[in-house]
Motif scaffolding. Structure first.
Motif, PDB file in Angstrom:
ATOM      1  N   ASP A 148     -12.143  -4.724  10.647  1.00 25.34           N
ATOM      2  CA  ASP A 148     -12.001  -5.294  11.995  1.00 25.34           C
ATOM      3  C   ASP A 148     -11.238  -4.361  12.931  1.00 25.34           C
ATOM      4  O   ASP A 148     -10.602  -4.798  13.889  1.00 25.34           O
ATOM      5  N   GLY A 149     -11.296  -3.054  12.649  1.00 26.12           N
ATOM      6  CA  GLY A 149     -10.651  -2.073  13.506  1.00 26.12           C
ATOM      7  C   GLY A 149      -9.150  -1.971  13.345  1.00 26.12           C
ATOM      8  O   GLY A 149      -8.484  -1.243  14.077  1.00 26.12           O
ATOM      9  N   VAL A 150      -8.596  -2.692  12.366  1.00 24.29           N
ATOM     10  CA  VAL A 150      -7.151  -2.671  12.134  1.00 24.29           C
ATOM     11  C   VAL A 150      -6.829  -1.655  11.048  1.00 24.29           C
ATOM     12  O   VAL A 150      -7.365  -1.726   9.944  1.00 24.29           O
ATOM     13  N   SER A 151      -5.958  -0.720  11.355  1.00 23.82           N
ATOM     14  CA  SER A 151      -5.565   0.268  10.353  1.00 23.82           C
ATOM     15  C   SER A 151      -4.394  -0.260   9.548  1.00 23.82           C
ATOM     16  O   SER A 151      -3.383  -0.693  10.106  1.00 23.82           O
ATOM     17  N   PRO A 152      -4.500  -0.252   8.229  1.00 21.95           N
ATOM     18  CA  PRO A 152      -3.419  -0.799   7.396  1.00 21.95           C
ATOM     19  C   PRO A 152      -2.175   0.070   7.436  1.00 21.95           C
ATOM     20  O   PRO A 152      -2.249   1.280   7.649  1.00 21.95           O
ATOM     21  N   SER A 153      -1.048  -0.554   7.239  1.00 27.97           N
ATOM     22  CA  SER A 153       0.222   0.176   7.185  1.00 27.97           C
ATOM     23  C   SER A 153       0.638   0.463   5.747  1.00 27.97           C
ATOM     24  O   SER A 153       1.566   1.222   5.504  1.00 27.97           O
ATOM     25  N   LYS A 154      -0.088  -0.143   4.793  1.00 28.18           N
ATOM     26  CA  LYS A 154       0.236   0.089   3.389  1.00 28.18           C
ATOM     27  C   LYS A 154      -1.014  -0.111   2.543  1.00 28.18           C
ATOM     28  O   LYS A 154      -2.019  -0.688   2.992  1.00 28.18           O
ATOM     29  N   VAL A 155      -0.959   0.381   1.319  1.00 28.67           N
ATOM     30  CA  VAL A 155      -2.012   0.161   0.344  1.00 28.67           C
ATOM     31  C   VAL A 155      -1.348  -0.081  -1.001  1.00 28.67           C
ATOM     32  O   VAL A 155      -0.337   0.554  -1.335  1.00 28.67           O
ATOM     33  N   VAL A 156      -1.882  -1.020  -1.753  1.00 26.28           N
ATOM     34  CA  VAL A 156      -1.415  -1.264  -3.116  1.00 26.28           C
ATOM     35  C   VAL A 156      -2.457  -0.689  -4.060  1.00 26.28           C
ATOM     36  O   VAL A 156      -3.625  -1.067  -4.008  1.00 26.28           O
ATOM     37  N   ILE A 157      -2.036   0.244  -4.910  1.00 23.47           N
ATOM     38  CA  ILE A 157      -2.976   0.893  -5.818  1.00 23.47           C
ATOM     39  C   ILE A 157      -2.379   0.933  -7.214  1.00 23.47           C
ATOM     40  O   ILE A 157      -1.274   1.448  -7.417  1.00 23.47           O
ATOM     41  N   ASP A 158      -3.088   0.358  -8.159  1.00 24.48           N
ATOM     42  CA  ASP A 158      -2.644   0.258  -9.548  1.00 24.48           C
ATOM     43  C   ASP A 158      -1.214  -0.285  -9.649  1.00 24.48           C
ATOM     44  O   ASP A 158      -0.391   0.196 -10.435  1.00 24.48           O
ATOM     45  N   GLY A 159      -0.905  -1.259  -8.777  1.00 20.25           N
ATOM     46  CA  GLY A 159       0.392  -1.930  -8.810  1.00 20.25           C
ATOM     47  C   GLY A 159       1.468  -1.292  -7.965  1.00 20.25           C
ATOM     48  O   GLY A 159       2.516  -1.905  -7.731  1.00 20.25           O
ATOM     49  N   ALA A 160       1.248  -0.067  -7.473  1.00 23.12           N
ATOM     50  CA  ALA A 160       2.243   0.621  -6.647  1.00 23.12           C
ATOM     51  C   ALA A 160       1.923   0.425  -5.167  1.00 23.12           C
ATOM     52  O   ALA A 160       0.762   0.504  -4.759  1.00 23.12           O
ATOM     53  N   THR A 161       2.942   0.163  -4.367  1.00 26.54           N
ATOM     54  CA  THR A 161       2.773  -0.011  -2.930  1.00 26.54           C
ATOM     55  C   THR A 161       3.116   1.283  -2.213  1.00 26.54           C
ATOM     56  O   THR A 161       4.221   1.826  -2.382  1.00 26.54           O
ATOM     57  N   LEU A 162       2.177   1.795  -1.425  1.00 31.95           N
ATOM     58  CA  LEU A 162       2.379   3.041  -0.696  1.00 31.95           C
ATOM     59  C   LEU A 162       2.347   2.766   0.800  1.00 31.95           C
ATOM     60  O   LEU A 162       1.435   2.099   1.304  1.00 31.95           O
ATOM     61  N   GLU A 163       3.355   3.243   1.506  1.00 33.86           N
ATOM     62  CA  GLU A 163       3.376   3.141   2.957  1.00 33.86           C
ATOM     63  C   GLU A 163       2.466   4.217   3.536  1.00 33.86           C
ATOM     64  O   GLU A 163       2.488   5.375   3.092  1.00 33.86           O
ATOM     65  N   LEU A 164       1.667   3.861   4.538  1.00 37.37           N
ATOM     66  CA  LEU A 164       0.692   4.785   5.105  1.00 37.37           C
ATOM     67  C   LEU A 164       1.153   5.297   6.457  1.00 37.37           C
ATOM     68  O   LEU A 164       1.781   4.563   7.228  1.00 37.37           O
ATOM     69  N   PRO A 165       0.820   6.540   6.783  1.00 38.52           N
ATOM     70  CA  PRO A 165       1.174   7.075   8.106  1.00 38.52           C
ATOM     71  C   PRO A 165       0.317   6.426   9.175  1.00 38.52           C
ATOM     72  O   PRO A 165      -0.735   5.846   8.887  1.00 38.52           O
ATOM     73  N   PRO A 166       0.739   6.522  10.443  1.00 38.63           N
ATOM     74  CA  PRO A 166      -0.054   5.940  11.537  1.00 38.63           C
ATOM     75  C   PRO A 166      -1.445   6.565  11.586  1.00 38.63           C
ATOM     76  O   PRO A 166      -1.635   7.736  11.232  1.00 38.63           O
ATOM     77  N   ASN A 167      -2.409   5.786  12.035  1.00 40.55           N
ATOM     78  CA  ASN A 167      -3.780   6.267  12.146  1.00 40.55           C
ATOM     79  C   ASN A 167      -3.852   7.364  13.207  1.00 40.55           C
ATOM     80  O   ASN A 167      -3.390   7.194  14.328  1.00 40.55           O
ATOM     81  N   ALA A 168      -4.487   8.489  12.828  1.00 45.19           N
ATOM     82  CA  ALA A 168      -4.576   9.614  13.762  1.00 45.19           C
ATOM     83  C   ALA A 168      -5.866   9.586  14.579  1.00 45.19           C
ATOM     84  O   ALA A 168      -6.108  10.476  15.376  1.00 45.19           O
ATOM     85  N   GLY A 169      -6.680   8.589  14.380  1.00 43.70           N
ATOM     86  CA  GLY A 169      -7.931   8.512  15.134  1.00 43.70           C
ATOM     87  C   GLY A 169      -9.032   7.881  14.311  1.00 43.70           C
ATOM     88  O   GLY A 169      -8.906   7.678  13.114  1.00 43.70           O
ATOM     89  N   ALA A 170     -10.145   7.589  14.970  1.00 38.36           N
ATOM     90  CA  ALA A 170     -11.237   6.873  14.312  1.00 38.36           C
ATOM     91  C   ALA A 170     -11.813   7.639  13.134  1.00 38.36           C
ATOM     92  O   ALA A 170     -12.335   7.055  12.201  1.00 38.36           O
ATOM     93  N   ALA A 171     -11.760   8.964  13.179  1.00 41.21           N
ATOM     94  CA  ALA A 171     -12.339   9.772  12.104  1.00 41.21           C
ATOM     95  C   ALA A 171     -11.335  10.068  10.996  1.00 41.21           C
ATOM     96  O   ALA A 171     -11.650  10.750  10.030  1.00 41.21           O
ATOM     97  N   ASP A 172     -10.130   9.562  11.164  1.00 44.70           N
ATOM     98  CA  ASP A 172      -9.080   9.836  10.187  1.00 44.70           C
ATOM     99  C   ASP A 172      -9.385   9.112   8.880  1.00 44.70           C
ATOM    100  O   ASP A 172     -10.104   8.133   8.826  1.00 44.70           O
ATOM    101  N   ALA A 173      -8.835   9.623   7.795  1.00 44.48           N
ATOM    102  CA  ALA A 173      -8.958   8.981   6.490  1.00 44.48           C
ATOM    103  C   ALA A 173      -7.631   9.093   5.776  1.00 44.48           C
ATOM    104  O   ALA A 173      -6.860  10.038   5.982  1.00 44.48           O
ATOM    105  N   VAL A 174      -7.344   8.110   4.947  1.00 45.43           N
ATOM    106  CA  VAL A 174      -6.134   8.139   4.127  1.00 45.43           C
ATOM    107  C   VAL A 174      -6.475   8.815   2.809  1.00 45.43           C
ATOM    108  O   VAL A 174      -7.415   8.409   2.122  1.00 45.43           O
ATOM    109  N   LEU A 175      -5.729   9.836   2.454  1.00 51.16           N
ATOM    110  CA  LEU A 175      -5.950  10.547   1.199  1.00 51.16           C
ATOM    111  C   LEU A 175      -4.874  10.154   0.204  1.00 51.16           C
ATOM    112  O   LEU A 175      -3.678  10.215   0.503  1.00 51.16           O
ATOM    113  N   LEU A 176      -5.299   9.736  -0.975  1.00 54.54           N
ATOM    114  CA  LEU A 176      -4.377   9.365  -2.041  1.00 54.54           C
ATOM    115  C   LEU A 176      -4.657  10.219  -3.263  1.00 54.54           C
ATOM    116  O   LEU A 176      -5.819  10.447  -3.624  1.00 54.54           O
TER     117      LEU A 176
END
Length: 680
Positions: A444-472
């Motif tokens: 819905d166009g909302v960029s998350p501020s965190k992600v939970v992966i395999d039980g660990a919570t990671l804080e995410l950096p601000p979205n840098a633009g529509a083409a941006d991607a979060v790398l883990l």
């Protein structure tokens, strides 16, 4: 699907009919177990019929006229990119007839007349292009189009059914159905284009485009045949208003096998999938249909994970699918094994069965299939599903909606990602995954501020633009947010993960040697195998492989193409430049793999590796695609036969199954290194 076998007395009468009928889902004849004798393999494509020399002369004259017309149209287009972009639409007619004439690929007496008509159509298109008034891009009904492939520079045809409404509203986005054709060993370009110009097909949804790929002949849309689908889609998107939310995957027989493949490997590309009959994996199908007892090597068995749709059954979670089978069709086996594997992961197959029906669509069942598929496509593809469940065994197939797998702990072992959006943030659980990326912005166009992966919570950096991607990525066993996937230039990644056959799914060049070989026997083997690779690329993937002498390879070619090097470090100057940078060493004394040395005079390494001259592309040593003549007889056999590397004893002559005796073979590790526990 199965291999049709035409007896000489009947070949002339039936060749065109069966070759074209395969497109419409009519079953082809097959020898079944008779095609299990590797020492007695019939040719595919089959030998053509004799053609009157006067007719051949007439066709050659027509080819010369069309070649001149194409040259004139090219000159008239000048630098106009729109007109130049239409040249493949003309060139496909020249190539179709040239192949048939030059290689004796007329399979029935009436086919030369069809070729004459294709030359006339090509001349008409060339004239229209020369006049700057091409009519076919705006035509409705059945239209044949062409594109130039990135793989080998060849022009490839495809058929398109353009709805009548397109003429009145050419900007309106419309549904597009792919329809992958059935097996036809006589399916030359002449026969395919002739059939597609006549239109037809099993399904014609209202106000929709229906795209019929040629698929580079008869390979069940694997390898270059797989890439053909995406090159067709790219071309269609460029020239027609395609609704990407309503792409549909469909096919019957060999085309049904292709549909299972595309559905399970690219599950979130489609709004719906509709496989009919076909096969979904290699070993069980060959046993049931071909009565073949399959005895794979350990690496061949691992390589089945590339195209076995059953291994990817979990991915149907992400794709509404309606399968069809005739109740008494042997190829009902495909849907049955998929239903079995889906049930293991909690999924139920939507399966329509035609009562008392063999290898065809039963009338009422066909209506029901159309009704169910149309209802699914009307909803459209969900661009951002709340939940995904994705399985892969290789980075070649690594994307599911908003998740892309970027690294594996070990290739050819099951890797999975299960993800769900909870409170505007994704929660992920992974297995055998070391790196991944998440699309942004989020649901819905909302960029998350965190992600939970395999039980660990990671804080995410601000979205840098529509083409941006979060790398883990995983570091020291823990997930972290990272700015780069890997600092290792040689890490396996999408499109650079092997096996050998992967090099032939992108631009490649065959590099011949001009020097004196280390050994006469090895040199003769390399020369013969290169000739075999070039010849069979044309036969099986319908393109002229680009061949360049080692001394003539340019920096541009190194930058843009995978290099397939033939010869040894003494005879091939390009190989000489990189030989000391490869994990398998090859000197005048021998082929060295780890702690083992194989005599140089009788052994040759074949391998795939990131090119030391350009690590973004592959280098391949002494190999074309790795399945051979025996495997052409049934599409389920057309899978990789060699892994990342192998050592070949050339004292055993090449045959219909192997390039020689394989004395060692294995996979490189995730950093393209030799593995201590592999290859023996």
């Amino acid at each position: 699907m199965p291999a049709p076998h035409f007896r000489p007395a009947a070949a002339a009468a039936l060749a065109v009919a069966l070759g074209l009928a395969a497109l419409a889902g009519v079953p082809a004849l097959a020898d079944g177990p008779k095609d299990n004798a590797a020492e007695n393999v019939r040719p595919v494509p089959p030998k053509g019929v004799a053609v009157d020399p006067a007719v051949v002369k007439e066709l050659n004259a027509g080819l010369a006229d069309l070649a001149k017309a194409i040259a004139d149209a090219t000159a008239a287009a000048g630098g106009n990119p729109k007109l130049l972009d239409l040249l493949p639409d003309v060139e496909i007619y020249h190539k179709a007839v040239r192949y048939a004439v030059e290689y004796g690929e007329f399979f029935a007496p009436k086919e030369p007349d069809a070729a004459k008509k294709l030359l006339a159509t090509g001349l008409q298109r060339a004239k229209e292009l020369n006049d700057g008034k091409p009519s076919w891009p705006t035509a409705t009904g059945p239209v044949v189009r062409g594109y130039r492939s990135k793989i080998d520079g060849s022009v490839q045809p495809y058929g398109l059914i353009v709805p009548k409404a397109f003429g009145d509203a050419p900007a309106t986005k419309r549904r597009l159905d792919f329809w992958w054709h059935g097996r036809g060993e006589n399916l030359s370009e002449v026969n395919f284009i002739t059939q597609r110009q006549g239109g037809g097909g099993d399904f014609a949804p209202a106000d929709s485009f229906v795209l019929h790929p040629y698929g580079r002949y008869c390979n069940a849309n694997k390898f270059a045949g797989e890439v053909d689908t995406f090159e067709c889609l790219e071309h269609a998107r460029k020239h027609y208003p395609v609704d990407d939310a309503r792409l549909t995957a469909r096919g019957f027989s060999m085309g049904g096998a292709a549909c299972w493949q595309f559905a399970t490997h690219y599950p979130t590309l489609w709004a719906a999938a509709n496989p009919g009959a076909g096969f979904a994996e290699t070993p069980e199908f060959l046993n049931v249909f071909q009565n073949e007892k399959v005895s794979p090597t350990w690496y061949e068995k691992k390589l089945w994970h590339l195209y076995n749709a059953t291994d990817f059954a979990q991915n149907i979670f992400n794709l509404p699918t309606v399968a069809y089978s005739g109740e008494v069709d042997k190829q009902k086996q495909a849907a049955d094994v998929m239903a079995r594997e889906m049930k293991k992961v909690g999924l139920e197959l939507n399966h329509v069965i035609g009562p008392k029906t063999a290898h065809s669509y039963e009338k009422n069942a066909k209506v029901e299939v159309a009704k169910r598929v149309d209802a699914l496509v009307a909803k459209g593809r969900d661009p951002w599903p709340k939940e995904i469940k994705f399985v892969t065994y290789t980075l070649r197939y690594n994307t599911c909606a908003w998740v892309t797998v970027e690294g594996l702990a070990r290739h050819w072992e099951r890797a999975s990602v299960a993800g769900e959006w909870k409170d505007d943030s994704p929660a992920l659980k992974t297995e055998n995954v070391t790196a991944l990326s998440l699309s942004r912005p989020g649901k819905d166009g909302v960029s998350p501020s965190k992600v939970v992966i395999d039980g660990a919570t990671l804080e995410l950096p601000p979205n840098a633009g529509a083409a941006d991607a979060v790398l883990l990525g995983k570091h020291a066993g823990k997930w972290v947010v990272t700015s780069a996937l890997s600092s290792d230039a040689h890490a396996k990644r999408h499109g650079l993960q092997g096996p050998i056959d992967d090099a032939f799914m992108d631009s490649f060049i065959m590099v011949s040697s001009t020097g004196t070989p280390l050994n006469e026997k090895v040199g003769a083997w390399a020369t013969a195998e290169m000739k075999h690779a070039v010849e069979h690329w044309r036969k099986q993937f319908r393109g002229d492989a680009r061949v360049v002498a080692d001394k003539d390879v340019t920096a541009k070619e190194i930058a843009e193409s995978n290099l397939v090097l033939w010869g040894d470090p003494q005879s091939n100057t390009v190989l000489a430049k990189i030989a000391d940078k490869l994990p398998v060493k090859w000197t005048k004394d021998g082929v060295v793999v780890g702690g083992e040395t194989y005599p140089a005079g009788t052994h040759v390494p074949v391998l795939i590796y990131p090119n030391p001259l350009n690590p973004r592309k592959y280098v391949v040593l002494n190999s074309g695609f790795t399945f051979r003549e025996y495997d052409y007889l049934n599409n389920a056999r057309q899978v990789p036969k060699l892994p990342d590397y192998a050592v070949i004893d050339v004292t055993t002559p090449p045959n219909a199954r192997h390039p020689g005796k394989v004395v060692r073979a294995g996979f490189f590790g995730e950093k393209w290194e030799l593995l201590a526990d592999d290859g023996m």
